[in-house]
Write a protein that holds these residues in place. Structure first.
Motif: not given
Length: 769
Positions: A642-666
Motif C-alpha cells: 500500500v505504501t509502496g504504490v502511493l510513494m512510487a507514483v508520487f515520486l515518479a509523477n512529481s519528477g515527470g511533471a518537473w522535467d517536462n515543465a522545464k522543457k516547456i520553459v526551454e
C-alpha cells in the motif's frame, strides 16, 4: 511430487509457448540488426558515442562483479530453505542464477544497443529525416522488449517442461533472481544517472550558464552514461522481473485454483499471445507527417493491447473449463479449508474478464500518467507557469501534482483488484489467481512498453550527442527536441505502468504467500491451526505492527536512495567546479574537461551505496517473519504494498511533471532559456531527478523482492513455530541476526556525510570544537 501434472496436450502447449519465446528472440535480433545497419554519424558523434558506451560498459561490468557476491550467497541460502525434495531445492537455486543472469543480460543488452543507437538517431536528425530517427529509437526499444518477453517466457516454459507439478516452487528461485538483480540495477543505475544529472545541471546550467549538454561541462559524458545504465538497463531489468514474478505467481496460484485444467499452461498462453501482439505493435509504430510522435506510439500501443485482449478472451474459452465443478486435481487448500471449487465459478469467463481488466488497466494508467506529466497537459503547464514566482512554487506545485496523481492511480488499481476479487465467487485462491491473470494481461503489452521506455533515453542521448558534437542544427535540432520531449513523456508513462505491474505482481505474490502458509500448516499437522489464522486478522496487534513496519521500510528505502544521490551529486558538483576553476581554458575550448574522472566518481559512489537498500529489502521480512510470526509478516507485506504504490507514483509523477515543465520553459514559454523562470524549473527538475529515476522506480522491485522473500521463508517460519520441529530460540536468533544486519548497514550509510565541503565554521559547531 505434486498432484498437478502435464498431460500430452499440455506438454504440446508448453512446447508451442517455448517456440514463441524463441521467435521473440529472433525478432529482437532482427530489430537489432536493422538499427546497427544505419549510419553511426560523423567522426565527432562516433567519438562521443564511443566514450558513453565505454563508460556504461565499465560501470555495468563492475556492478555485475559486485552483485556476484550476493548471487553466490543467495544460491546457497535457497538450497537450505525447505522444499519437497533435494532435486527441487537444487532446481530452485539454479533457476535463481538463470533469473539473475537473464535480468543482467537484458540490462546489458539494453545499455549496449542504446549507446549505439544514440548517435544513429542524431545522424538521422542531422539529415532532416525525422521518420528514420523515430524508427531507429523505437526499434532499439523493440529489441530490448523482445529480449524481455522472450527470455522471461523461455525460462518459465523450460522449468514447467522439466519440473512439471513442482515448477511453481522452482520458479520462485527464477523470480527471486530476476527481482533481486533488478532492484540492485535500479538502485545503482539510478544513483549513477541522477548524481551525474544533478551535478551537470547545477554547475553547468545554473552556475556557468551553459547548455545542458555543452561539451565544456565535465559531467556531460557521465550524464549520458547514466541515462543508459539507469533508464535503459535499469528499466529493462525492472520490467523483466515484473514479467518473471507475475508468471511465478500465476503458476503458483494456477496450480492451486485450476489443478490439471490449465493450472500450468494457461498462465503461459497469455504472455505468449502478448509476444505476437508486441511484434505487431513494434512494426506498426511509424512516424506520420504532421502528427506528434507520441500519438503514433500510443496508437500502436492501443492496437497491440486490443489485439492481445481479443486473443486472450478466445484462449480462455478454448483452454479453460466453464465450471469449477469440472476442475481436475484441484488442491483442497483454501482459507479455513474451503477449496477452489467450493464456489460455483466459471473459470473461463473469470479468466477472460481478468485478462481484459489487466489490459484496460494498462491503457488507463498510460492515459492517466500522460495527463499528469505530459507537456500538453494542464497539470504540467501549471507547474511551468509557477516558475514566474520562483523555484519554491515550482517545487510545491510539483509535489502537489505528485500527491494528487498518486490518489487517482491507487484508487484505479484498488477498483481493478476489487473487481477481480468479485470474480472468484467466494473462493479466495481463485480470486487471487484472477489477480495474477490480470497482471499477465497487463504484461501482454510489455514488449511495446519496454520499447516506449527505451525510446526516451535514446532520444535524450541523441540530443546530447548532437549538442556536444556541434554537428546538428536548424531542422535537425528541432527534430531531436521533439523526440526528446516525446521520450520524456513515454518514460513517465512506462514508469506508471511499471508501478501498476509491481502492485498486481505483489498482490498475486501475497496470495502465493497465503497458499504457502496453508500448505506449510497442513504439512506440519499442528493442532494450533486456528491460532495461526487469528494472526491474520487486521486488528491483531502482530498484524498491525507488521503493517506499520512494512510502510516504514518503504520510507526508509526511499530516504536511503535519495540521500545516496545527494551525496554522490555533491561530489560531482565539487569536481565540476574544481575543473572550471583550475582549468580556465575549458570555457574557451582551449582545454578539455576530465570526463573520465566524473564517470569514475559516479561509478564508485553508486556501487558503494548499493548494499544498504539491498540488505534492507532482503533482511527486513526475515526479521519480521521469524521474530513476530507469519501473521505479522502478512501485515508487513500489506503495509509495504500500500505504501509502496502511493510513494512510487508520487515520486515518479512529481519528477515527470518537473522535467517536462522545464522543457516547456526551454521551448520559449514564460521567458525561455536563461531567465529566472528557467532557473526555477531547473531547480525543480533537479529535485525531481532522484524522485523519478532513483527512489520511485526502485520501489517496484523492492516490494516484489520482499514478497518473494516472504514466500520462500514461510515454510521455515511455520516449521520453527509449530509442530514437532518448533524451536523458538533458533527462530529468534535468526530474527536477531537479521535486525543486526539491517541496523549495521543503516549505521554505516548514515556515517557518510550527506553534505560535502561543509563550511568550516559550521563543521566546528557540529563537532563541538
Amino acid at each position: 511430487m505434486s498432484e498437478v501434472t502435464l498431460s500430452g496436450t499440455d506438454t504440446s502447449i508448453v512446447i508451442v509457448v517455448l517456440c514463441i519465446a524463441v521467435v521473440a528472440l529472433v525478432f529482437g535480433f532482427m530489430f537489432r540488426r536493422e538499427v546497427l545497419a544505419t549510419s553511426p554519424g560523423t567522426e565527432s558523434m562516433r567519438e562521443i558515442g564511443g566514450a558513453v558506451q565505454e563508460g556504461a560498459s565499465a560501470y555495468l561490468g563492475r556492478q555485475f562483479r559486485t552483485l556476484g557476491i550476493f548471487a553466490v550467497v543467495a544460491f546457497f541460502l535457497l538450497l537450505v530453505l525447505p522444499a519437497d525434495d533435494l532435486a527441487v531445492r537444487i532446481g530452485r537455486s539454479v533457476a535463481f542464477l538463470f533469473g539473475a543472469g537473464f535480468s543482467a543480460t537484458i540490462g546489458y543488452l539494453g545499455m549496449n544497443l542504446a549507446t549505439a543507437a544514440n548517435m544513429r538517431v542524431a545522424e538521422a536528425a542531422r539529415n532532416g529525416n525525422r521518420d528514420e530517427g523515430m524508427r531507429i529509437a523505437f526499434r532499439t526499444g523493440g529489441t530490448v522488449g523482445m529480449a524481455t518477453v522472450g527470455l522471461g517466457l523461455l525460462g518459465a516454459a523450460v522449468v514447467v517442461l522439466v519440473y512439471r507439478g513442482d515448477a511453481p516452487v522452482v520458479l520462485e528461485g527464477f523470480g527471486f533472481g530476476a527481482a533481486l538483480l533488478a532492484m540492485f540495477m535500479r538502485v545503482g543505475g539510478g544513483i549513477f544517472t541522477k548524481a551525474a544529472d544533478v551535478g551537470a545541471d547545477l554547475v553547468g546550467k545554473v552556475e556557468a550558464g551553459i547548455p545542458e549538454d555543452d561539451p565544456r561541462n565535465a559531467a556531460t559524458i557521465a550524464d549520458n552514461v547514466g541515462d543508459n545504465v539507469g533508464d535503459c538497463a535499469g528499466m529493462a531489468a525492472d520490467l523483466f522481473e515484473s514479467y518473471a514474478v507475475t508468471l511465478v505467481a500465476a503458476l503458483i496460484l494456477g496450480t492451486a485454483a485450476l489443478g490439471n485444467d490449465g493450472g500450468l499452461t494457461f498462465p503461459l498462453i497469455i504472455p505468449a499471445i502478448g509476444v505476437i501482439t508486441a511484434i505487431i505493435g513494434v512494426y506498426l509504430t511509424k512516424a506520420q507527417p504532421g502528427v506528434n510522435a507520441l500519438r503514433s506510439i500510443n496508437r500502436s500501443f492501443y492496437l497491440s493491447a486490443a489485439g492481445a485482449a481479443l486473443a486472450s478472451v478466445a484462449a480462455a474459452f478454448v483452454f479453460l473449463p466453464s465450471s469449477s465443478a469440472d476442475l481436475d486435481g484441484v488442491s483442497s487448500r483454501d482459507l479455513f479449508g474451503g477449496g477452489a471449487a467450493a464456489a460455483d465459478v466459471n473459470p473461463a469467463l473469470g479468466a477472460a474478464v481478468a485478462v481484459v481488466i489487466g489490459i484496460v488497466l494498462a491503457a488507463f494508467i498510460l492515459w492517466l500518467t500522460g495527463y499528469f506529466t505530459g507537456t500538453e497537459s494542464k497539470p504540467t503547464n501549471d507547474v511551468a507557469r509557477t516558475s514566474l514566482t520562483g523555484p519554491a512554487t515550482v517545487v510545491l506545485s510539483g509535489i502537489g501534482v505528485g500527491l494528487e496523481s498518486a490518489v487517482y492511480t491507487a484508487v484505479t488499481i484498488a477498483i481493478a483488484i476489487f473487481a477481480l476479487f468479485t470474480l472468484g465467487g467466494g473462493s479466495l485462491i481463485m480470486s487471487l489467481f484472477f489477480v495474477a491473470l490480470a497482471g499477465c494481461g497487463l504484461l501482454t503489452t510489455v514488449g511495446v512498453i519496454v520499447a516506449m521506455d527505451t525510446f526516451g533515453p535514446v532520444s535524450d542521448n541523441a540530443q546530447g550527442i548532437a549538442e556536444m558534437s556541434g554537428d546538428v542544427d536548424g531542422e535537425g535540432a528541432q527534430i531531436l527536441t521533439e523526440l526528446d520531449a516525446v521520450g520524456n513523456t513515454t518514460k513517465a508513462i512506462t514508469k506508471g505502468i511499471a508501478i501498476t505491474t509491481a502492485v498486481l505482481a505483489a498482490t498475486a505474490l501475497f496470495g502465493s504467500y497465503l497458499d504457502a502458509i496453508i500448505k506449510a500448516v497442513s504439512d506440519a499437522e499442528t493442532a494450533e491451526a486456528e491460532a495461526i489464522w487469528d494472526q491474520f486478522l487486521v486488528f491483531d496487534p502482530r498484524a498491525m505492527v507488521g503493517m506499520l513496519i512494512g510502510g516504514a521500510v518503504v520510507f526508509l528505502f526511499s530516504g536511503l536512495a535519495i540521500n545516496a544521490v545527494t551525496r554522490a551529486a555533491g561530489a560531482i558538483v565539487f569536481e565540476v567546479r574544481r575543473q572550471f576553476r583550475e582549468k580556465p581554458g575549458i570555457m574557451d575550448y582551449s582545454e578539455k574537461p576530465e570526463y573520465a574522472r566524473v564517470v569514475d566518481i559516479c561509478t564508485r559512489d553508486s556501487l558503494r551505496e548499493l548494499a544498504t537498500p539491498g540488505l534492507l529489502a532482503v533482511f527486513a521480512p526475515i526479521a519480521v517473519g521469524f521474530g513476530l510470526g507469519v501473521g505479522a509478516l502478512a501485515g508487513y507485506l500489506a503495509g509495504a504494498i500500500v505504501t509502496g504504490v502511493l510513494m512510487a507514483v508520487f515520486l515518479a509523477n512529481s519528477g515527470g511533471a518537473w522535467d517536462n515543465a522545464k522543457k516547456i520553459v526551454e521551448d520559449g514559454h514564460y521567458g525561455g532559456k536563461g531567465t529566472d523562470a528557467h532557473a526555477a524549473t531547473v531547480i525543480g527538475d533537479t529535485v525531481g531527478d532522484p524522485f523519478k529515476d532513483t527512489a520511485g522506480p526502485a520501489i517496484n522491485p523492492l516490494i516484489k523482492v520482499m514478497n518473494l522473500v516472504a514466500l520462500l521463508i514461510a515454510p521455515a517460519i511455520i516449521g520453527l513455530t509449530y509442530g514437532s520441529g518448533a524451536n523458538d530460540w533458533l527462530r529468534w536468533a535468526i530474527a536477531l541476526v537479521a535486525v543486526v544486519v539491517i541496523v549495521g548497514a543503516v549505521v554505516v550509510s548514515k556515517r557518510r556525510d550527506i553534505a560535502i565541503g561543509e563550511a568550516p565554521e559550521r563543521a566546528g559547531v557540529i563537532s563541538g570544537s
